[in-house]
Write a protein that holds these residues in place. Structure first.
Motif, PDB file in Angstrom:
ATOM      1  N   GLU A  44       0.825  -1.214   0.000  1.00  0.00           N
ATOM      2  CA  GLU A  44       0.000   0.000   0.000  1.00  0.00           C
ATOM      3  C   GLU A  44       0.858   1.264   0.000  1.00  0.00           C
ATOM      4  O   GLU A  44       0.526   2.241  -0.661  1.00  0.00           O
ATOM      5  CB  GLU A  44      -0.961  -0.016   1.188  1.00  0.00           C
ATOM      6  N   ARG A  45       1.991   1.252   0.715  1.00  0.00           N
ATOM      7  CA  ARG A  45       2.878   2.419   0.738  1.00  0.00           C
ATOM      8  C   ARG A  45       3.559   2.646  -0.606  1.00  0.00           C
ATOM      9  O   ARG A  45       3.724   3.773  -1.053  1.00  0.00           O
ATOM     10  CB  ARG A  45       3.957   2.257   1.812  1.00  0.00           C
ATOM     11  N   LEU A  46       3.984   1.548  -1.247  1.00  0.00           N
ATOM     12  CA  LEU A  46       4.793   1.672  -2.466  1.00  0.00           C
ATOM     13  C   LEU A  46       3.968   1.958  -3.714  1.00  0.00           C
ATOM     14  O   LEU A  46       4.498   2.461  -4.697  1.00  0.00           O
ATOM     15  CB  LEU A  46       5.610   0.390  -2.667  1.00  0.00           C
ATOM     16  N   GLY A  47       2.705   1.612  -3.719  1.00  0.00           N
ATOM     17  CA  GLY A  47       1.880   1.829  -4.908  1.00  0.00           C
ATOM     18  C   GLY A  47       1.982   0.667  -5.862  1.00  0.00           C
ATOM     19  O   GLY A  47       1.133  -0.205  -5.875  1.00  0.00           O
ATOM     20  N   HIS A  48       2.996   0.622  -6.682  1.00  0.00           N
ATOM     21  CA  HIS A  48       3.287  -0.503  -7.569  1.00  0.00           C
ATOM     22  C   HIS A  48       4.688  -0.988  -7.216  1.00  0.00           C
ATOM     23  O   HIS A  48       5.634  -0.215  -7.266  1.00  0.00           O
ATOM     24  CB  HIS A  48       3.272  -0.087  -9.052  1.00  0.00           C
ATOM     25  N   THR A  69       8.871 -15.751   1.904  1.00  0.00           N
ATOM     26  CA  THR A  69       7.703 -15.323   2.677  1.00  0.00           C
ATOM     27  C   THR A  69       6.947 -14.238   1.919  1.00  0.00           C
ATOM     28  O   THR A  69       5.719 -14.238   1.871  1.00  0.00           O
ATOM     29  CB  THR A  69       8.120 -14.813   4.070  1.00  0.00           C
ATOM     30  N   VAL A  70       7.687 -13.306   1.302  1.00  0.00           N
ATOM     31  CA  VAL A  70       7.053 -12.230   0.540  1.00  0.00           C
ATOM     32  C   VAL A  70       6.267 -12.819  -0.632  1.00  0.00           C
ATOM     33  O   VAL A  70       5.095 -12.490  -0.840  1.00  0.00           O
ATOM     34  CB  VAL A  70       8.090 -11.199   0.045  1.00  0.00           C
ATOM     35  N   TYR A  71       6.882 -13.715  -1.408  1.00  0.00           N
ATOM     36  CA  TYR A  71       6.189 -14.316  -2.550  1.00  0.00           C
ATOM     37  C   TYR A  71       4.943 -15.083  -2.107  1.00  0.00           C
ATOM     38  O   TYR A  71       3.870 -14.935  -2.697  1.00  0.00           O
ATOM     39  CB  TYR A  71       7.126 -15.248  -3.339  1.00  0.00           C
ATOM     40  N   ARG A  72       5.069 -15.912  -1.074  1.00  0.00           N
ATOM     41  CA  ARG A  72       3.921 -16.700  -0.595  1.00  0.00           C
ATOM     42  C   ARG A  72       2.812 -15.786  -0.094  1.00  0.00           C
ATOM     43  O   ARG A  72       1.628 -16.002  -0.364  1.00  0.00           O
ATOM     44  CB  ARG A  72       4.348 -17.662   0.524  1.00  0.00           C
ATOM     45  N   THR A  73       3.185 -14.760   0.642  1.00  0.00           N
ATOM     46  CA  THR A  73       2.188 -13.842   1.195  1.00  0.00           C
ATOM     47  C   THR A  73       1.493 -13.055   0.098  1.00  0.00           C
ATOM     48  O   THR A  73       0.271 -12.862   0.151  1.00  0.00           O
ATOM     49  CB  THR A  73       2.848 -12.891   2.217  1.00  0.00           C
ATOM     50  N   LEU A  74       2.234 -12.609  -0.904  1.00  0.00           N
ATOM     51  CA  LEU A  74       1.603 -11.893  -2.011  1.00  0.00           C
ATOM     52  C   LEU A  74       0.593 -12.787  -2.729  1.00  0.00           C
ATOM     53  O   LEU A  74      -0.484 -12.334  -3.112  1.00  0.00           O
ATOM     54  CB  LEU A  74       2.660 -11.366  -2.986  1.00  0.00           C
ATOM     55  N   HIS A  85      -1.776  -8.126  -9.293  1.00  0.00           N
ATOM     56  CA  HIS A  85      -0.493  -7.942  -9.953  1.00  0.00           C
ATOM     57  C   HIS A  85      -0.715  -7.620 -11.426  1.00  0.00           C
ATOM     58  O   HIS A  85      -1.766  -7.912 -11.988  1.00  0.00           O
ATOM     59  CB  HIS A  85       0.413  -9.167  -9.791  1.00  0.00           C
ATOM     60  N   ALA A  86       0.273  -6.980 -11.989  1.00  0.00           N
ATOM     61  CA  ALA A  86       0.294  -6.672 -13.417  1.00  0.00           C
ATOM     62  C   ALA A  86       1.728  -6.841 -13.880  1.00  0.00           C
ATOM     63  O   ALA A  86       2.664  -6.772 -13.085  1.00  0.00           O
ATOM     64  CB  ALA A  86      -0.190  -5.244 -13.674  1.00  0.00           C
ATOM     65  N   TYR A  95       2.975  -5.614  -7.927  1.00  0.00           N
ATOM     66  CA  TYR A  95       1.769  -5.730  -7.106  1.00  0.00           C
ATOM     67  C   TYR A  95       1.290  -4.355  -6.661  1.00  0.00           C
ATOM     68  O   TYR A  95       2.076  -3.443  -6.445  1.00  0.00           O
ATOM     69  CB  TYR A  95       2.051  -6.590  -5.873  1.00  0.00           C
ATOM     70  N   HIS A  96      -0.027  -4.228  -6.552  1.00  0.00           N
ATOM     71  CA  HIS A  96      -0.618  -3.016  -6.000  1.00  0.00           C
ATOM     72  C   HIS A  96      -1.859  -3.380  -5.202  1.00  0.00           C
ATOM     73  O   HIS A  96      -2.462  -4.425  -5.413  1.00  0.00           O
ATOM     74  CB  HIS A  96      -0.929  -1.985  -7.089  1.00  0.00           C
TER      75      HIS A  96
END
Length: 159
Positions: A44-48, A69-74, A85-86, A95-96
């Motif tokens: 949410e902070r980063l936007g994309h 962990t980041v990949y699994r959580t996304l 994601h786009a 991701y956004h």
């Protein structure tokens, strides 16, 4: 017609209350772990942001999160409809948060600027594809590549 450039340092003004997030995760058999909360807040902070950019942002607040962990959580957050994601380049998906308005992306092939455009702008195209091709467009995954106004002007000035 409110197309606007999406700032990569976007504020998370539309963030969901943690209780709402907890109930959505719990209803799908997941818990709201501190790592999941950090990762969603980073998106949410980063936007994309790519997963690596999300990891770098999360590591500003905690070193207890690794790239897997980041990949699994996304993936979990996307299954729950909290992020999308786009593919904005020939790199990892970007991701956004879905707290942002429904939009598609314009990506400049020269300067790589990403511009978010309201879904309404593509209404005629989406309608035609539905009527003529019986094809339903997932507008959030739509990315149009080309050249932005600045780069187009510079290309015309070149002999």
């Amino acid at each position: 017609m409110a197309d606007h450039e999406h700032d990569h340092a976007a504020a998370s003004g539309g963030a969901r209350p943690p209780g709402d997030l907890r109930s959505r995760l719990r209803g799908s058999g997941y818990r709201l772990t501190p790592q999941r909360e950090l990762i969603l807040a980073a998106v949410e902070r980063l936007g994309h942001a790519t997963p690596d950019e999300v990891l770098a942002e999360v590591r500003r607040h905690s070193t207890a999160v690794n790239v897997s962990t980041v990949y699994r959580t996304l993936e979990v957050l996307e299954e729950l409809g909290l992020v999308r994601h786009a593919h904005l380049a020939d790199r990892a998906p970007t991701y956004h948060s879905v707290t942002d308005h429904e939009h598609f992306h314009l990506v400049c092939r020269n300067c790589e600027r990403v511009t978010s455009v309201d879904a309404d702008v593509a209404a005629d195209l989406v309608g035609r594809l539905a009527a003529e091709q019986q094809f339903v467009v997932d507008i959030g995954h739509l990315t149009v590549f080309g050249h932005c106004q600045d780069c187009s002007a510079n290309r015309e000035d070149t002999p």
